[in-house]
Design a protein around this motif. Structure first.
Motif, PDB file in Angstrom:
ATOM      1  N   GLU A  79       0.839  -1.205   0.000  1.00 44.68           N
ATOM      2  CA  GLU A  79       0.000   0.000   0.000  1.00 44.68           C
ATOM      3  C   GLU A  79       0.876   1.257   0.000  1.00 44.68           C
ATOM      4  OE1 GLU A  79      -4.010  -1.406   2.425  1.00 44.68           O
ATOM      5  OE2 GLU A  79      -2.305  -0.620   3.563  1.00 44.68           O
ATOM      6  N   MET A  80       1.932   1.244   0.810  1.00 43.29           N
ATOM      7  CA  MET A  80       2.850   2.382   0.859  1.00 43.29           C
ATOM      8  C   MET A  80       3.507   2.599  -0.500  1.00 43.29           C
ATOM      9  SD  MET A  80       2.627   3.656   3.849  1.00 43.29           S
ATOM     10  CE  MET A  80       3.956   4.804   3.675  1.00 43.29           C
ATOM     11  N   ALA A  81       3.905   1.516  -1.142  1.00 45.11           N
ATOM     12  CA  ALA A  81       4.533   1.625  -2.456  1.00 45.11           C
ATOM     13  C   ALA A  81       3.577   2.263  -3.463  1.00 45.11           C
ATOM     14  CB  ALA A  81       4.984   0.241  -2.937  1.00 45.11           C
ATOM     15  N   ILE A  82       2.335   1.842  -3.449  1.00 36.87           N
ATOM     16  CA  ILE A  82       1.331   2.401  -4.372  1.00 36.87           C
ATOM     17  C   ILE A  82       1.096   3.878  -4.074  1.00 36.87           C
ATOM     18  CG2 ILE A  82      -1.117   2.323  -5.016  1.00 36.87           C
ATOM     19  CD1 ILE A  82      -0.876  -0.780  -4.568  1.00 36.87           C
ATOM     20  N   LEU A  83       0.967   4.231  -2.805  1.00 36.85           N
ATOM     21  CA  LEU A  83       0.739   5.629  -2.437  1.00 36.85           C
ATOM     22  C   LEU A  83       1.901   6.529  -2.852  1.00 36.85           C
ATOM     23  CD1 LEU A  83      -0.904   5.241   1.077  1.00 36.85           C
ATOM     24  CD2 LEU A  83      -1.944   6.283  -0.941  1.00 36.85           C
ATOM     25  N   VAL A  84       3.126   6.060  -2.667  1.00 38.93           N
ATOM     26  CA  VAL A  84       4.293   6.860  -3.052  1.00 38.93           C
ATOM     27  C   VAL A  84       4.363   6.991  -4.566  1.00 38.93           C
ATOM     28  CG1 VAL A  84       6.823   6.912  -3.059  1.00 38.93           C
ATOM     29  CG2 VAL A  84       5.588   6.414  -0.944  1.00 38.93           C
ATOM     30  N   TRP A  85       4.070   5.920  -5.284  1.00 44.15           N
ATOM     31  CA  TRP A  85       4.065   5.986  -6.751  1.00 44.15           C
ATOM     32  C   TRP A  85       3.015   6.994  -7.232  1.00 44.15           C
ATOM     33  CZ3 TRP A  85       0.369   4.942 -10.454  1.00 44.15           C
ATOM     34  CH2 TRP A  85       0.828   4.897 -11.772  1.00 44.15           C
ATOM     35  N   LEU A  86       1.816   6.936  -6.648  1.00 50.06           N
ATOM     36  CA  LEU A  86       0.748   7.881  -7.005  1.00 50.06           C
ATOM     37  C   LEU A  86       1.151   9.311  -6.652  1.00 50.06           C
ATOM     38  CD1 LEU A  86      -2.113   8.380  -8.053  1.00 50.06           C
ATOM     39  CD2 LEU A  86      -2.952   7.895  -5.741  1.00 50.06           C
ATOM     40  N   PHE A  87       1.759   9.505  -5.485  1.00 49.91           N
ATOM     41  CA  PHE A  87       2.260  10.816  -5.082  1.00 49.91           C
ATOM     42  C   PHE A  87       3.211  11.361  -6.144  1.00 49.91           C
ATOM     43  CE2 PHE A  87       5.699  13.297  -3.223  1.00 49.91           C
ATOM     44  CZ  PHE A  87       5.023  14.285  -2.529  1.00 49.91           C
ATOM     45  N   SER A  88       4.110  10.518  -6.603  1.00 49.07           N
ATOM     46  CA  SER A  88       5.091  10.931  -7.610  1.00 49.07           C
ATOM     47  C   SER A  88       4.413  11.392  -8.895  1.00 49.07           C
ATOM     48  CB  SER A  88       6.045   9.776  -7.918  1.00 49.07           C
ATOM     49  OG  SER A  88       6.841  10.068  -9.043  1.00 49.07           O
ATOM     50  N   LYS A  89       3.450  10.627  -9.355  1.00 50.23           N
ATOM     51  CA  LYS A  89       2.757  10.977 -10.603  1.00 50.23           C
ATOM     52  C   LYS A  89       2.024  12.315 -10.468  1.00 50.23           C
ATOM     53  CE  LYS A  89       4.327   7.487 -12.558  1.00 50.23           C
ATOM     54  NZ  LYS A  89       5.592   7.693 -13.240  1.00 50.23           N
ATOM     55  N   LEU A  90       1.338  12.511  -9.361  1.00 51.33           N
ATOM     56  CA  LEU A  90       0.611  13.769  -9.145  1.00 51.33           C
ATOM     57  C   LEU A  90       1.574  14.940  -8.978  1.00 51.33           C
ATOM     58  CD1 LEU A  90      -2.181  12.501  -6.732  1.00 51.33           C
ATOM     59  CD2 LEU A  90      -2.486  13.268  -9.094  1.00 51.33           C
ATOM     60  N   TYR A  91       2.642  14.741  -8.229  1.00 53.09           N
ATOM     61  CA  TYR A  91       3.618  15.793  -7.984  1.00 53.09           C
ATOM     62  C   TYR A  91       4.273  16.243  -9.287  1.00 53.09           C
ATOM     63  CZ  TYR A  91       7.285  18.349  -5.464  1.00 53.09           C
ATOM     64  OH  TYR A  91       8.112  19.329  -4.969  1.00 53.09           O
ATOM     65  N   LYS A  92       4.644  15.289 -10.117  1.00 48.73           N
ATOM     66  CA  LYS A  92       5.318  15.620 -11.374  1.00 48.73           C
ATOM     67  C   LYS A  92       4.382  16.247 -12.398  1.00 48.73           C
ATOM     68  CE  LYS A  92       9.185  12.693 -10.771  1.00 48.73           C
ATOM     69  NZ  LYS A  92      10.323  12.130 -11.408  1.00 48.73           N
ATOM     70  N   ASN A  93       3.072  16.074 -12.220  1.00 51.31           N
ATOM     71  CA  ASN A  93       2.090  16.725 -13.090  1.00 51.31           C
ATOM     72  C   ASN A  93       1.667  18.079 -12.534  1.00 51.31           C
ATOM     73  OD1 ASN A  93       1.960  14.795 -15.114  1.00 51.31           O
ATOM     74  ND2 ASN A  93       0.482  13.565 -13.978  1.00 51.31           N
ATOM     75  N   ARG A  94       2.517  18.646 -11.684  1.00 50.58           N
ATOM     76  CA  ARG A  94       2.292  19.978 -11.109  1.00 50.58           C
ATOM     77  C   ARG A  94       1.089  20.055 -10.171  1.00 50.58           C
ATOM     78  NH1 ARG A  94       6.834  21.576 -12.771  1.00 50.58           N
ATOM     79  NH2 ARG A  94       7.287  22.149 -14.907  1.00 50.58           N
ATOM     80  N   ASN A  95       0.698  18.933  -9.625  1.00 50.27           N
ATOM     81  CA  ASN A  95      -0.387  18.883  -8.642  1.00 50.27           C
ATOM     82  C   ASN A  95       0.201  18.597  -7.266  1.00 50.27           C
ATOM     83  OD1 ASN A  95      -2.528  19.272 -10.512  1.00 50.27           O
ATOM     84  ND2 ASN A  95      -2.349  17.132 -11.126  1.00 50.27           N
ATOM     85  N   LYS A  96       1.107  19.453  -6.820  1.00 50.75           N
ATOM     86  CA  LYS A  96       1.842  19.194  -5.581  1.00 50.75           C
ATOM     87  C   LYS A  96       0.927  19.139  -4.358  1.00 50.75           C
ATOM     88  CE  LYS A  96       6.016  21.221  -7.445  1.00 50.75           C
ATOM     89  NZ  LYS A  96       7.013  22.264  -7.371  1.00 50.75           N
ATOM     90  N   VAL A  97       0.022  20.093  -4.247  1.00 55.06           N
ATOM     91  CA  VAL A  97      -0.876  20.109  -3.092  1.00 55.06           C
ATOM     92  C   VAL A  97      -1.776  18.885  -3.112  1.00 55.06           C
ATOM     93  CG1 VAL A  97      -2.752  21.373  -1.959  1.00 55.06           C
ATOM     94  CG2 VAL A  97      -0.795  22.619  -2.879  1.00 55.06           C
ATOM     95  N   LEU A  98      -2.304  18.553  -4.287  1.00 55.72           N
ATOM     96  CA  LEU A  98      -3.146  17.366  -4.410  1.00 55.72           C
ATOM     97  C   LEU A  98      -2.346  16.106  -4.079  1.00 55.72           C
ATOM     98  CD1 LEU A  98      -5.882  16.123  -5.157  1.00 55.72           C
ATOM     99  CD2 LEU A  98      -5.072  16.027  -7.542  1.00 55.72           C
ATOM    100  N   ALA A  99      -1.088  16.056  -4.532  1.00 56.58           N
ATOM    101  CA  ALA A  99      -0.237  14.899  -4.237  1.00 56.58           C
ATOM    102  C   ALA A  99      -0.084  14.710  -2.734  1.00 56.58           C
ATOM    103  CB  ALA A  99       1.131  15.076  -4.893  1.00 56.58           C
ATOM    104  N   GLY A 100       0.191  15.792  -2.019  1.00 55.27           N
ATOM    105  CA  GLY A 100       0.325  15.713  -0.565  1.00 55.27           C
ATOM    106  C   GLY A 100      -0.975  15.312   0.109  1.00 55.27           C
ATOM    107  N   PHE A 101      -2.068  15.913  -0.348  1.00 52.17           N
ATOM    108  CA  PHE A 101      -3.380  15.615   0.231  1.00 52.17           C
ATOM    109  C   PHE A 101      -3.756  14.152   0.013  1.00 52.17           C
ATOM    110  CE2 PHE A 101      -8.042  15.406  -0.111  1.00 52.17           C
ATOM    111  CZ  PHE A 101      -8.383  15.862   1.146  1.00 52.17           C
TER     112      PHE A 101
END
Length: 163
Positions: A79-101
Motif C-alpha cells: 500500500e505504501m509503495a502504491i501511495l508513493v508511486w501515485l504521489f510521484s505521478k501527481l507531484y510531477k504533473n504539477r499537482n503538488k498540493v493534491l499529491a500531498g493531500f
C-alpha cells in the motif's frame, strides 16, 4: 537501472531506516518517519524508485516495532509503495498540493481500511489519528526538503553531462 540510481535507492532506503527509528506515539509501534525519503526520491528520480524505498522502509520500520501485525505488514508495504508511486505521478504533473493531500488521506484513512475488517472497527478508529499525524509530518518534511534536493540533484546531473 543504472548504478547511480541503484546507489540513490540504497541511500534513501538507509535514510528510511533512520527515519524508522523516529516513532509517532500510537497504539502500534510501527508508525514512524520512514516514508519521507521514499517521497523525496520519488520526486527526484521517479515513482518506481520511491515505491521500492517505501516498501523496504516500511518493512524495516515494522521490524523495529516488533512486527506487531506480522505478515500483514507485507500488505501495508505494498500500500505504501502504491501511495508513493501515485504521489510521484501527481507531484510531477504539477499537482503538488493534491499529491500531498492524496498521500495523507490515502495513508491515514484508506490504507488502514482492510484492518477494520481483518481486526475490528475500534482498531481502525484508534490507529487513524496516529497515522494522520505521521503522514502529515512525513509530507511536510518532504515538501520542505524536496525543492532543495531537486536543485542539488539537477545541478549534479548538469555537471555530469558537461564532463
Amino acid at each position: 537501472m543504472t548504478s547511480k540510481k541503484l546507489s540513490l535507492i540504497a541511500l534513501f532506503t538507509a535514510l528510511s531506516v533512520a527515519g524508522a527509528t523516529i516513532k509517532v506515539p500510537a497504539i502500534i509501534g510501527s508508525i514512524a518517519l520512514d516514508v519521507f525519503p521514499a517521497l523525496v526520491i520519488a520526486i527526484l528520480i521517479g515513482g518506481s524508485a520511491g515505491a521500492i524505498v517505501a516498501c523496504f522502509g516500511h518493512l524495516i520500520s515494522a521490524l523495529f516495532g516488533g512486527m506487531p501485525l506480522g505478515p500483514l505488514h507485507i500488505m501495508i508495504a505494498l500500500e505504501m509503495a502504491i501511495l508513493v508511486w501515485l504521489f510521484s505521478k501527481l507531484y510531477k504533473n504539477r499537482n503538488k498540493v493534491l499529491a500531498g493531500f492524496i498521500f495523507i488521506i490515502g495513508n491515514a484513512l484508506i490504507a488502514p481500511l482492510p484492518f477494520m475488517f481483518l481486526i475490528d472497527k475500534p482498531f481502525y478508529v484508534s490507529i487513524v489519528p496516529s497515522l494522520l499525524i505521521g503522514s502529515s509530518i512525513n509530507a511536510v518534511i518532504t515538501f520542505l526538503l524536496a525543492p532543495h534536493l531537486q536543485v542539488i540533484y539537477v545541478n549534479a546531473k548538469q555537471q555530469e553531462a558537461e564532463r
